[in-house]
Write a protein that holds these residues in place. Sequence first.
Motif, PDB file in Angstrom:
ATOM      1  N   MET A   1      12.413   2.986 -92.831  1.00 50.42           N
ATOM      2  CA  MET A   1      12.879   2.241 -93.982  1.00 50.42           C
ATOM      3  C   MET A   1      12.029   2.613 -95.196  1.00 50.42           C
ATOM      4  O   MET A   1      10.848   2.883 -95.073  1.00 50.42           O
ATOM      5  N   LYS A   2      12.663   2.634 -96.368  1.00 52.00           N
ATOM      6  CA  LYS A   2      11.981   3.007 -97.599  1.00 52.00           C
ATOM      7  C   LYS A   2      11.798   1.793 -98.501  1.00 52.00           C
ATOM      8  O   LYS A   2      12.679   0.966 -98.619  1.00 52.00           O
ATOM      9  N   GLU A   3      10.623   1.735 -99.130  1.00 52.99           N
ATOM     10  CA  GLU A   3      10.385   0.739-100.169  1.00 52.99           C
ATOM     11  C   GLU A   3      10.112   1.520-101.448  1.00 52.99           C
ATOM     12  O   GLU A   3       9.107   2.228-101.547  1.00 52.99           O
ATOM     13  N   ILE A   4      11.011   1.422-102.405  1.00 53.24           N
ATOM     14  CA  ILE A   4      10.848   2.153-103.660  1.00 53.24           C
ATOM     15  C   ILE A   4       9.733   1.502-104.465  1.00 53.24           C
ATOM     16  O   ILE A   4       9.741   0.296-104.706  1.00 53.24           O
ATOM     17  N   ILE A   5       8.774   2.333-104.853  1.00 56.84           N
ATOM     18  CA  ILE A   5       7.647   1.844-105.639  1.00 56.84           C
ATOM     19  C   ILE A   5       7.933   1.991-107.129  1.00 56.84           C
ATOM     20  O   ILE A   5       7.745   1.053-107.902  1.00 56.84           O
ATOM     21  N   ARG A   6       8.385   3.191-107.511  1.00 58.17           N
ATOM     22  CA  ARG A   6       8.641   3.436-108.931  1.00 58.17           C
ATOM     23  C   ARG A   6       9.560   4.642-109.099  1.00 58.17           C
ATOM     24  O   ARG A   6       9.551   5.541-108.273  1.00 58.17           O
ATOM     25  N   GLU A   7      10.328   4.646-110.182  1.00 53.91           N
ATOM     26  CA  GLU A   7      11.192   5.781-110.504  1.00 53.91           C
ATOM     27  C   GLU A   7      10.730   6.394-111.817  1.00 53.91           C
ATOM     28  O   GLU A   7      10.368   5.682-112.747  1.00 53.91           O
ATOM     29  N   PHE A   8      10.739   7.730-111.858  1.00 59.05           N
ATOM     30  CA  PHE A   8      10.369   8.458-113.062  1.00 59.05           C
ATOM     31  C   PHE A   8      11.537   9.315-113.501  1.00 59.05           C
ATOM     32  O   PHE A   8      12.291   9.803-112.675  1.00 59.05           O
ATOM     33  N   LYS A   9      11.666   9.552-114.796  1.00 60.79           N
ATOM     34  CA  LYS A   9      12.711  10.431-115.309  1.00 60.79           C
ATOM     35  C   LYS A   9      12.380  11.873-114.961  1.00 60.79           C
ATOM     36  O   LYS A   9      11.256  12.197-114.614  1.00 60.79           O
ATOM     37  N   GLY A  10      13.358  12.748-115.058  1.00 62.21           N
ATOM     38  CA  GLY A  10      13.196  14.140-114.662  1.00 62.21           C
ATOM     39  C   GLY A  10      12.105  14.891-115.390  1.00 62.21           C
ATOM     40  O   GLY A  10      11.465  15.765-114.846  1.00 62.21           O
ATOM     41  N   TYR A  11      11.869  14.541-116.654  1.00 64.56           N
ATOM     42  CA  TYR A  11      10.848  15.237-117.429  1.00 64.56           C
ATOM     43  C   TYR A  11       9.442  14.685-117.180  1.00 64.56           C
ATOM     44  O   TYR A  11       8.469  15.187-117.726  1.00 64.56           O
ATOM     45  N   GLU A  12       9.311  13.637-116.359  1.00 62.77           N
ATOM     46  CA  GLU A  12       8.012  13.018-116.072  1.00 62.77           C
ATOM     47  C   GLU A  12       7.438  13.472-114.727  1.00 62.77           C
ATOM     48  O   GLU A  12       6.790  12.701-114.034  1.00 62.77           O
ATOM     49  N   LYS A  13       7.649  14.724-114.386  1.00 61.95           N
ATOM     50  CA  LYS A  13       7.199  15.245-113.095  1.00 61.95           C
ATOM     51  C   LYS A  13       5.691  15.084-112.928  1.00 61.95           C
ATOM     52  O   LYS A  13       5.216  14.583-111.913  1.00 61.95           O
ATOM     53  N   ARG A  14       4.950  15.507-113.920  1.00 62.59           N
ATOM     54  CA  ARG A  14       3.492  15.434-113.837  1.00 62.59           C
ATOM     55  C   ARG A  14       3.019  13.993-113.665  1.00 62.59           C
ATOM     56  O   ARG A  14       2.154  13.696-112.854  1.00 62.59           O
ATOM     57  N   LYS A  15       3.611  13.080-114.419  1.00 62.54           N
ATOM     58  CA  LYS A  15       3.245  11.669-114.331  1.00 62.54           C
ATOM     59  C   LYS A  15       3.529  11.112-112.936  1.00 62.54           C
ATOM     60  O   LYS A  15       2.731  10.361-112.382  1.00 62.54           O
ATOM     61  N   VAL A  28      -3.366   3.929-100.115  1.00 62.20           N
ATOM     62  CA  VAL A  28      -1.989   3.602 -99.743  1.00 62.20           C
ATOM     63  C   VAL A  28      -1.441   4.752 -98.892  1.00 62.20           C
ATOM     64  O   VAL A  28      -1.530   5.904 -99.270  1.00 62.20           O
ATOM     65  N   GLU A  29      -0.888   4.430 -97.728  1.00 62.48           N
ATOM     66  CA  GLU A  29      -0.403   5.455 -96.801  1.00 62.48           C
ATOM     67  C   GLU A  29       1.114   5.595 -96.879  1.00 62.48           C
ATOM     68  O   GLU A  29       1.818   4.660 -97.220  1.00 62.48           O
ATOM     69  N   GLY A  30       1.615   6.771 -96.538  1.00 63.86           N
ATOM     70  CA  GLY A  30       3.052   7.010 -96.424  1.00 63.86           C
ATOM     71  C   GLY A  30       3.785   7.162 -97.741  1.00 63.86           C
ATOM     72  O   GLY A  30       4.984   6.894 -97.820  1.00 63.86           O
ATOM     73  N   ILE A  31       3.096   7.616 -98.787  1.00 68.34           N
ATOM     74  CA  ILE A  31       3.727   7.799-100.093  1.00 68.34           C
ATOM     75  C   ILE A  31       4.495   9.120-100.103  1.00 68.34           C
ATOM     76  O   ILE A  31       3.978  10.148 -99.704  1.00 68.34           O
ATOM     77  N   GLN A  56       7.588   4.481-100.348  1.00 73.67           N
ATOM     78  CA  GLN A  56       6.649   4.364 -99.234  1.00 73.67           C
ATOM     79  C   GLN A  56       7.440   4.157 -97.957  1.00 73.67           C
ATOM     80  O   GLN A  56       8.354   3.327 -97.912  1.00 73.67           O
ATOM     81  N   GLU A  57       7.113   4.934 -96.930  1.00 72.06           N
ATOM     82  CA  GLU A  57       7.737   4.752 -95.608  1.00 72.06           C
ATOM     83  C   GLU A  57       7.148   3.514 -94.956  1.00 72.06           C
ATOM     84  O   GLU A  57       5.942   3.343 -94.892  1.00 72.06           O
ATOM     85  N   ILE A  58       8.033   2.645 -94.466  1.00 71.44           N
ATOM     86  CA  ILE A  58       7.560   1.409 -93.794  1.00 71.44           C
ATOM     87  C   ILE A  58       7.874   1.512 -92.320  1.00 71.44           C
ATOM     88  O   ILE A  58       8.927   1.911 -91.929  1.00 71.44           O
TER      89      ILE A  58
END
Length: 58
Positions: A1-15, A28-31, A56-58
């Motif tokens: 199961m996945k727990e979404i932590i955060r979403e970034f736009k396509g141009y925010e790869k480095r961030k 934090v494990e399983g990122i 994060q994988e749960i």
Amino acid sequence: MKEIIREFKGYEKRKAFLFAKSLKVSGVEGIKIQVSYDSEHLATRTKRPSKFILYQEI
């Protein structure tokens, strides 16, 4: 199961990758990062990602 932590736009790869690295350093494990593409970007030669989903994988 996945727990979404955060979403970034396509141009925010480095961030996105720096944020994931900082979470791993803090213990934090399983990122994981999932790359998502829009159909319009897949049709072009560049194939730029539309967003990076940090989860994060749960």
